[in-house]
Design a protein around this motif. Structure first.
Motif, mmCIF file in Angstrom:
data_model
loop_
_atom_site.group_PDB
_atom_site.id
_atom_site.type_symbol
_atom_site.label_atom_id
_atom_site.label_comp_id
_atom_site.label_asym_id
_atom_site.label_seq_id
_atom_site.Cartn_x
_atom_site.Cartn_y
_atom_site.Cartn_z
ATOM 1 N N GLY A 1 -27.012 71.223 0.952
ATOM 2 C CA GLY A 1 -26.525 70.368 2.044
ATOM 3 C C GLY A 1 -27.580 69.622 2.819
ATOM 4 N N ARG A 2 -28.857 69.695 2.377
ATOM 5 C CA ARG A 2 -29.898 68.959 3.114
ATOM 6 C C ARG A 2 -30.763 68.155 2.148
ATOM 7 N N PRO A 3 -31.066 66.900 2.505
ATOM 8 C CA PRO A 3 -31.930 66.107 1.629
ATOM 9 C C PRO A 3 -33.328 66.730 1.553
ATOM 10 N N HIS A 4 -33.845 66.935 0.380
ATOM 11 C CA HIS A 4 -35.149 67.582 0.131
ATOM 12 C C HIS A 4 -35.134 69.078 0.452
ATOM 13 N N GLY A 5 -33.950 69.656 0.747
ATOM 14 C CA GLY A 5 -33.898 71.096 1.038
ATOM 15 C C GLY A 5 -34.242 71.406 2.485
ATOM 16 N N SER A 6 -34.363 72.707 2.784
ATOM 17 C CA SER A 6 -34.463 73.111 4.194
ATOM 18 C C SER A 6 -35.892 73.214 4.714
ATOM 19 N N ASP A 7 -36.895 73.050 3.868
ATOM 20 C CA ASP A 7 -38.283 73.132 4.327
ATOM 21 C C ASP A 7 -38.638 71.850 5.073
ATOM 22 N N GLY B 1 -40.542 55.912 1.100
ATOM 23 C CA GLY B 1 -39.369 55.185 0.581
ATOM 24 C C GLY B 1 -38.413 56.038 -0.227
ATOM 25 N N CYS B 2 -38.316 57.322 0.155
ATOM 26 C CA CYS B 2 -37.462 58.223 -0.631
ATOM 27 C C CYS B 2 -35.968 57.993 -0.375
ATOM 28 N N GLY B 3 -35.634 57.551 0.838
ATOM 29 C CA GLY B 3 -34.225 57.310 1.164
ATOM 30 C C GLY B 3 -33.507 58.518 1.741
ATOM 31 N N ALA B 4 -34.243 59.596 2.034
ATOM 32 C CA ALA B 4 -33.593 60.782 2.621
ATOM 33 C C ALA B 4 -32.964 60.443 3.966
ATOM 34 N N CYS B 5 -33.610 59.517 4.702
ATOM 35 C CA CYS B 5 -33.080 59.126 6.013
ATOM 36 C C CYS B 5 -31.699 58.485 5.862
ATOM 37 N N VAL B 6 -31.540 57.682 4.833
ATOM 38 C CA VAL B 6 -30.243 57.029 4.579
ATOM 39 C C VAL B 6 -29.212 58.090 4.196
ATOM 40 N N ALA B 7 -29.618 58.990 3.308
ATOM 41 C CA ALA B 7 -28.696 60.026 2.826
ATOM 42 C C ALA B 7 -28.275 60.962 3.957
ATOM 43 N N ALA B 8 -29.178 61.211 4.911
ATOM 44 C CA ALA B 8 -28.868 62.138 6.006
ATOM 45 C C ALA B 8 -27.994 61.502 7.073
ATOM 46 N N GLY C 1 -25.482 51.059 7.142
ATOM 47 C CA GLY C 1 -24.885 51.039 8.476
ATOM 48 C C GLY C 1 -25.949 50.856 9.543
ATOM 49 N N ASN C 2 -25.506 50.909 10.793
ATOM 50 C CA ASN C 2 -26.465 50.772 11.889
ATOM 51 C C ASN C 2 -26.849 52.153 12.424
ATOM 52 N N CYS C 3 -27.805 52.156 13.347
ATOM 53 C CA CYS C 3 -28.286 53.419 13.920
ATOM 54 C C CYS C 3 -27.418 53.781 15.119
ATOM 55 N N SER C 4 -26.956 55.047 15.173
ATOM 56 C CA SER C 4 -26.233 55.475 16.370
ATOM 57 C C SER C 4 -26.936 56.673 17.013
ATOM 58 N N ASN C 5 -28.234 56.733 16.809
ATOM 59 C CA ASN C 5 -29.102 57.706 17.505
ATOM 60 C C ASN C 5 -28.742 59.172 17.322
ATOM 61 N N THR C 6 -28.270 59.559 16.157
ATOM 62 C CA THR C 6 -27.983 60.987 15.965
ATOM 63 C C THR C 6 -29.274 61.760 15.634
ATOM 64 N N GLY C 7 -30.253 61.055 15.101
ATOM 65 C CA GLY C 7 -31.552 61.691 14.827
ATOM 66 C C GLY C 7 -31.610 62.473 13.532
ATOM 67 N N ALA C 8 -30.553 62.412 12.713
ATOM 68 C CA ALA C 8 -30.569 63.157 11.439
ATOM 69 C C ALA C 8 -31.698 62.644 10.530
ATOM 70 N N CYS C 9 -31.959 61.345 10.602
ATOM 71 C CA CYS C 9 -33.013 60.753 9.758
ATOM 72 C C CYS C 9 -34.364 61.379 10.074
ATOM 73 N N GLU C 10 -34.685 61.449 11.368
ATOM 74 C CA GLU C 10 -35.974 62.010 11.780
ATOM 75 C C GLU C 10 -36.075 63.479 11.366
ATOM 76 N N ALA C 11 -34.958 64.210 11.538
ATOM 77 C CA ALA C 11 -34.961 65.645 11.219
ATOM 78 C C ALA C 11 -35.207 65.887 9.730
ATOM 79 N N GLU C 12 -34.762 64.983 8.879
ATOM 80 C CA GLU C 12 -34.845 65.216 7.428
ATOM 81 C C GLU C 12 -35.982 64.463 6.748
ATOM 82 N N CYS C 13 -36.661 63.598 7.486
ATOM 83 C CA CYS C 13 -37.726 62.793 6.847
ATOM 84 C C CYS C 13 -38.871 63.699 6.397
ATOM 85 N N PRO C 14 -39.237 63.666 5.131
ATOM 86 C CA PRO C 14 -40.316 64.545 4.670
ATOM 87 C C PRO C 14 -41.702 64.109 5.152
#
Ligand code: SF4
Ligand code: FES
Length: 246
Positions: A72-78, A161-168, A212-225
């Protein structure tokens, strides 16, 4: 270590996909996640079965090719770790691991775990470069850049440029990805010349490609490797407003 893998299998973009379960045995705790998948694929090939297609290249955390949703997480939980740098010792022996492709409208599945991320390349061609001639290295060093700006630009440039931010992102927004490029150039005098056109073109292309646009949930930052921060999106927004106002 032994694992049960539930892997998304999909013949091509037109076919329906489904999860298929596999067992892998005697996996070294020190092997990477991709090496564990290599073991699975060797077994599948040995049994005349179709190997699982997944994306990878450098296996050193620098190319951005590896792209798996793990449990359930892009790139896993690490934290701040790409799939290729994730090791099996981070999992519990006997665990079931769920492996899926990036799921976002602009990233159609090509096969199994491989998605088409050409949309990110299309955004890059709109402004992920500078066209001024900076000369050779000593010439470039003659233009003094404040240390803080140089550090921030360098941090932004580490986006792979992995795209995890988009996926998250629930909106499949590419704002973190674009903001890394915008920051990388906007903070350097060499990048200021085309700043207005760059931000306008990249944002327009992002919209056109269905992100889509950004709605400030911060999931991208949390998952960016690579630890690209939301501060870059704030900078992108400032650059965009400036470009519209001038
Ligand atoms: S901002 Fe982070 S998650 Fe997004 S593409 Fe760049 S490295 Fe990957
Ligand atoms: S394979 Fe290159 S970053 Fe993972």
């Amino acid at each position: 270590m032994n694992f049960t893998l539930k892997i998304w299998r999909q013949k091509d973009s037109a076919s329906k996909g489904k999860f298929v379960s596999y067992k892998v045995k005697d996996i070294s705790p020190d092997s990477s996640f991709l090496e564990m998948l290599d073991v699975l694929n060797e077994d599948l090939i040995h049994n005349n079965e179709e190997p699982v297609a997944f994306d990878h290249d450098c296996r050193e955390g620098i190319c951005g090719c590896c792209s798996l949703y793990i449990n359930g997480r892009p790139h896993g939980s690490d934290e701040k770790t790409t799939v290729c740098q994730l090791h099996m010792r981070k999992f519990r022996d006997g665990n079931t691991i769920i492996i899926e492709p990036w799921r976002a409208r602009p990233f159609p599945v090509i096969k199994d775990l491989i998605v088409d991320r050409t949309a990110l390349d299309k955004i890059i061609t709109e402004g992920g470069f500078i066209s001024v001639n900076t000369g050779n290295a000593p010439d470039a060093h003659n233009i003094l850049i404040p240390k803080e700006n140089a550090d921030l630009a360098f941090d932004a440039a580490t986006c792979i440029g992995c795209g995890a931010c988009v996926a998250a992102c629930k909106n499949a927004s590419a704002m973190l990805f674009i903001s890394a490029r915008i920051s990388q150039f906007a903070l350097l005098s060499q990048g200021r010349l085309e700043a207005k056109d760059r931000v306008n073109r990249m944002i327009a292309r992002m919209d056109e490609l269905g992100f889509g646009n950004c709605s400030n949930t911060g999931a991208c930052e949390a998952e960016c490797p690579k630890g690209i921060t939301l501060a870059n999106i704030a900078r992108l927004n400032r650059e965009f407003i400036k470009a519209k106002a001038v």
